[in-house]
Write an enzyme that holds these catalytic residues in place. Sequence first.
Site, PDB file in Angstrom:
ATOM      1  N   ASP A 159     -21.373   8.542  16.607  1.00  0.00           N
ATOM      2  CA  ASP A 159     -22.344   8.982  15.601  1.00  0.00           C
ATOM      3  C   ASP A 159     -22.332   8.023  14.404  1.00  0.00           C
ATOM      4  O   ASP A 159     -23.373   7.665  13.854  1.00  0.00           O
ATOM      5  CB  ASP A 159     -22.004  10.406  15.155  1.00  0.00           C
ATOM      6  CG  ASP A 159     -21.809  11.325  16.350  1.00  0.00           C
ATOM      7  OD1 ASP A 159     -22.791  11.580  17.056  1.00  0.00           O
ATOM      8  OD2 ASP A 159     -20.675  11.765  16.605  1.00  0.00           O
ATOM      9  N   HIS A 187     -19.191  17.122  16.124  1.00  0.00           N
ATOM     10  CA  HIS A 187     -19.967  16.147  16.895  1.00  0.00           C
ATOM     11  C   HIS A 187     -21.116  16.895  17.589  1.00  0.00           C
ATOM     12  O   HIS A 187     -21.088  17.147  18.773  1.00  0.00           O
ATOM     13  CB  HIS A 187     -19.061  15.464  17.916  1.00  0.00           C
ATOM     14  CG  HIS A 187     -19.820  14.704  18.956  1.00  0.00           C
ATOM     15  ND1 HIS A 187     -20.543  13.574  18.663  1.00  0.00           N
ATOM     16  CD2 HIS A 187     -19.991  14.913  20.276  1.00  0.00           C
ATOM     17  CE1 HIS A 187     -21.129  13.137  19.767  1.00  0.00           C
ATOM     18  NE2 HIS A 187     -20.814  13.921  20.760  1.00  0.00           N
TER      19      HIS A 187
HETATM   20  N1  LIG Z   1     -17.585  12.689  21.468  1.00  0.00           N
HETATM   21  C1  LIG Z   1     -18.579  11.902  21.832  1.00  0.00           C
HETATM   22  O1  LIG Z   1     -19.113  11.142  21.040  1.00  0.00           O
HETATM   23  C2  LIG Z   1     -19.097  11.891  23.251  1.00  0.00           C
HETATM   24  C3  LIG Z   1     -20.093  10.971  23.620  1.00  0.00           C
HETATM   25  C4  LIG Z   1     -20.553  10.968  24.931  1.00  0.00           C
HETATM   26  C5  LIG Z   1     -20.031  11.863  25.857  1.00  0.00           C
HETATM   27  N2  LIG Z   1     -19.079  12.764  25.470  1.00  0.00           N
HETATM   28  C6  LIG Z   1     -18.477  13.700  26.440  1.00  0.00           C
HETATM   29  O2  LIG Z   1     -17.563  12.972  27.259  1.00  0.00           O
HETATM   30  C7  LIG Z   1     -17.370  13.670  28.479  1.00  0.00           C
HETATM   31  C8  LIG Z   1     -17.428  12.730  29.667  1.00  0.00           C
HETATM   32  O3  LIG Z   1     -18.705  12.158  29.799  1.00  0.00           O
HETATM   33  P1  LIG Z   1     -19.102  11.322  31.085  1.00  0.00           P
HETATM   34  O4  LIG Z   1     -20.501  10.887  30.870  1.00  0.00           O
HETATM   35  O5  LIG Z   1     -18.079  10.301  31.417  1.00  0.00           O
HETATM   36  O6  LIG Z   1     -19.089  12.473  32.201  1.00  0.00           O
HETATM   37  P2  LIG Z   1     -18.938  12.340  33.766  1.00  0.00           P
HETATM   38  O7  LIG Z   1     -19.333  13.653  34.325  1.00  0.00           O
HETATM   39  O8  LIG Z   1     -19.579  11.099  34.272  1.00  0.00           O
HETATM   40  O9  LIG Z   1     -17.371  12.163  33.989  1.00  0.00           O
HETATM   41  C9  LIG Z   1     -16.448  13.146  33.651  1.00  0.00           C
HETATM   42  C10 LIG Z   1     -15.275  13.033  34.595  1.00  0.00           C
HETATM   43  O10 LIG Z   1     -14.276  13.949  34.152  1.00  0.00           O
HETATM   44  C11 LIG Z   1     -13.684  14.512  35.290  1.00  0.00           C
HETATM   45  N3  LIG Z   1     -12.967  15.745  34.947  1.00  0.00           N
HETATM   46  C12 LIG Z   1     -13.451  17.002  34.823  1.00  0.00           C
HETATM   47  N4  LIG Z   1     -12.458  17.856  34.550  1.00  0.00           N
HETATM   48  C13 LIG Z   1     -11.324  17.124  34.479  1.00  0.00           C
HETATM   49  C14 LIG Z   1      -9.970  17.452  34.243  1.00  0.00           C
HETATM   50  N5  LIG Z   1      -9.596  18.707  34.018  1.00  0.00           N
HETATM   51  N6  LIG Z   1      -9.065  16.453  34.242  1.00  0.00           N
HETATM   52  C15 LIG Z   1      -9.436  15.191  34.484  1.00  0.00           C
HETATM   53  N7  LIG Z   1     -10.702  14.822  34.732  1.00  0.00           N
HETATM   54  C16 LIG Z   1     -11.635  15.775  34.730  1.00  0.00           C
HETATM   55  C17 LIG Z   1     -14.852  14.711  36.245  1.00  0.00           C
HETATM   56  O11 LIG Z   1     -14.410  14.887  37.579  1.00  0.00           O
HETATM   57  C18 LIG Z   1     -15.619  13.410  36.042  1.00  0.00           C
HETATM   58  O12 LIG Z   1     -15.171  12.396  36.922  1.00  0.00           O
HETATM   59  C19 LIG Z   1     -18.436  14.768  28.475  1.00  0.00           C
HETATM   60  O13 LIG Z   1     -17.811  15.964  28.058  1.00  0.00           O
HETATM   61  C20 LIG Z   1     -19.412  14.317  27.424  1.00  0.00           C
HETATM   62  O14 LIG Z   1     -20.117  15.405  26.864  1.00  0.00           O
HETATM   63  C21 LIG Z   1     -18.603  12.780  24.207  1.00  0.00           C
HETATM   64  C1  LIG Z   2     -19.888  21.414  18.310  1.00  0.00           C
HETATM   65  O1  LIG Z   2     -20.216  20.216  18.974  1.00  0.00           O
HETATM   66  C2  LIG Z   2     -20.022  20.211  20.372  1.00  0.00           C
HETATM   67  C3  LIG Z   2     -20.313  18.823  20.907  1.00  0.00           C
HETATM   68  O2  LIG Z   2     -21.673  18.492  20.773  1.00  0.00           O
HETATM   69  C4  LIG Z   2     -20.894  21.258  21.019  1.00  0.00           C
HETATM   70  O3  LIG Z   2     -20.644  21.305  22.419  1.00  0.00           O
HETATM   71  C5  LIG Z   2     -20.564  22.604  20.386  1.00  0.00           C
HETATM   72  O4  LIG Z   2     -21.413  23.602  20.934  1.00  0.00           O
HETATM   73  C6  LIG Z   2     -20.718  22.563  18.871  1.00  0.00           C
HETATM   74  N1  LIG Z   2     -20.261  23.823  18.322  1.00  0.00           N
HETATM   75  C7  LIG Z   2     -21.075  24.831  17.993  1.00  0.00           C
HETATM   76  C8  LIG Z   2     -20.419  26.104  17.571  1.00  0.00           C
HETATM   77  O5  LIG Z   2     -22.294  24.716  18.042  1.00  0.00           O
END
Ligand SMILES: NC(=O)c1ccc[n+]([C@@H]2O[C@H](COP(=O)([O-])OP(=O)(O)OC[C@H]3O[C@@H](n4cnc5c(N)ncnc54)[C@H](O)[C@@H]3O)[C@@H](O)[C@H]2O)c1
Ligand SMILES: *[C@@H]1O[C@H](CO)[C@@H](O)[C@H](O)[C@H]1NC(C)=O
Length: 333
Positions: A159, A187
């Site tokens: 972000d 986030h």
């Molecule tokens: N914080 C941020 O800025 C941000 C940005 C983008 C994505 N995300 C989040 O990151 C996560 C991953 O995204 P992605 O696009 O790589 O998803 P993806 O589905 O391509 O990959 C996720 C992987 O995690 C594995 N997984 C699920 N449960 C697990 C566990 N208990 N232990 C180990 N591995 C497990 C799945 O099998 C899969 O291979 C999602 O939750 C997404 O929302 C966060």
């Molecule tokens: C806070 O952010 C996360 C990540 O986008 C989202 O999944 C979650 O629902 C948000 N929390 C609330 C209470 O909306």
Amino acid sequence: MSEPIRVLVTGAAGQIAYSLLFSIAKGDVFGKDQPITLLLLDITPMLPVLEGVVMELQDCALPLLRDIVPTDKEEVAFKDLDAAILVGSMPRKEGMERKDLLKANVAIFKSQGTALEKYAKKTVKVLVVGNPANTNCLIAAKSAPSIPKENFSCLTRLDHNRARSQVAMRCGVPATHVKNVIIWGNHSSTQYPDVHHCMVNMSGSELACFDAVKDDAWLKGDFIATVQLRGAAVIKARKLSSAMSAAKAICDHMRDIWSGTSEGEFISMGVYSSGNSYGVPDDLIYSFPVQIKDKSWKIVDGLAINDFSRLKMDATAAELIEERDTAVSFLGV
Ligand SMILES: NC(=O)c1ccc[n+]([C@@H]2O[C@H](COP(=O)([O-])OP(=O)(O)OC[C@H]3O[C@@H](n4cnc5c(N)ncnc54)[C@H](O)[C@@H]3O)[C@@H](O)[C@H]2O)c1
Ligand SMILES: *[C@@H]1O[C@H](CO)[C@@H](O)[C@H](O)[C@H]1NC(C)=O
Ligand SMILES: *[C@@H]1O[C@H](CO)[C@@H](O)[C@H](O)[C@H]1NC(C)=O
Ligand SMILES: CC(=O)N[C@H]1CO[C@H](CO)[C@@H](O)[C@@H]1O
């Protein structure tokens, strides 16, 4: 050369990991002369895919990558860790209720927090990426009581980078000429991208962001909405969530923890709120402006907060409190 450090990436068969692992393995994060052992955790059905990722990492023929350990077992994955990047989480499935999704993630991050407590080094640096990242991070920290809470953080750097780039494009300068944007809070779309302390290097001098952009209405309106809704815009266009930019942000975040932030610059990350900064309630993982030195972060103190900012900072905190309370109620279950 020093001993290899042990770095875990979970969700290692997923799309973010696919963009991330190469950068880590070639030295972009922990340094160009720091050998690495990569531990790669995913769930059992993904092990065949993970095997393919391992083959590709081997085929990169990288000098720093000493060992690769793919596994579906927490006791293997979390052993003696120096750094843990927790990307894997339960995705929202068709028809799944918010509460059930949260419950599934609490179970994952409680289990992984407990594994950190049992098997990792006490100095381990833990970065939570899997959503809901702030609350997952809090649950992991609570489940690993002997590891300092300061060693847990969640990713809002994506972000932060989005905000930086939006301002840079508007001013016609490289993103590196924009510094000290702030992401406050969760986030999610309630996050508050704040440019009141942002500086832009334009035509040789440092200008306050509002003076550089010269469009207050944009900065208080469309700019904020664009950053808040950027994740959804990428999903709409790509039919997949941000992965390349998420991986880059993970690298920026972890590299800054490892090597520190530049003099006079601050970055955003979700860290433990002890209730002493900017009126944010305690016991939340909330995104703040931080500076990092000697592998310790400090929230940047004393920035002026106007009424416009205050309202937005409180709204995102309220959301996190509600989510925390529900999540914590699942902890004992
Ligand atoms: N914080 C941020 O800025 C941000 C940005 C983008 C994505 N995300 C989040 O990151 C996560 C991953 O995204 P992605 O696009 O790589 O998803 P993806 O589905 O391509 O990959 C996720 C992987 O995690 C594995 N997984 C699920 N449960 C697990 C566990 N208990 N232990 C180990 N591995 C497990 C799945 O099998 C899969 O291979 C999602 O939750 C997404 O929302 C966060
Ligand atoms: C806070 O952010 C996360 C990540 O986008 C989202 O999944 C979650 O629902 C948000 N929390 C609330 C209470 O909306
Ligand atoms: C601003 O950018 C110029 C290059 O365009 C650089 O020479 C100068 O050092 C920068 N100034 C500051 C204060 O960062
Ligand atoms: C990033 C961070 O806060 N690291 C801390 C982790 O915990 C150790 C003590 O175990 C501290 O020395 C680090 O500063």
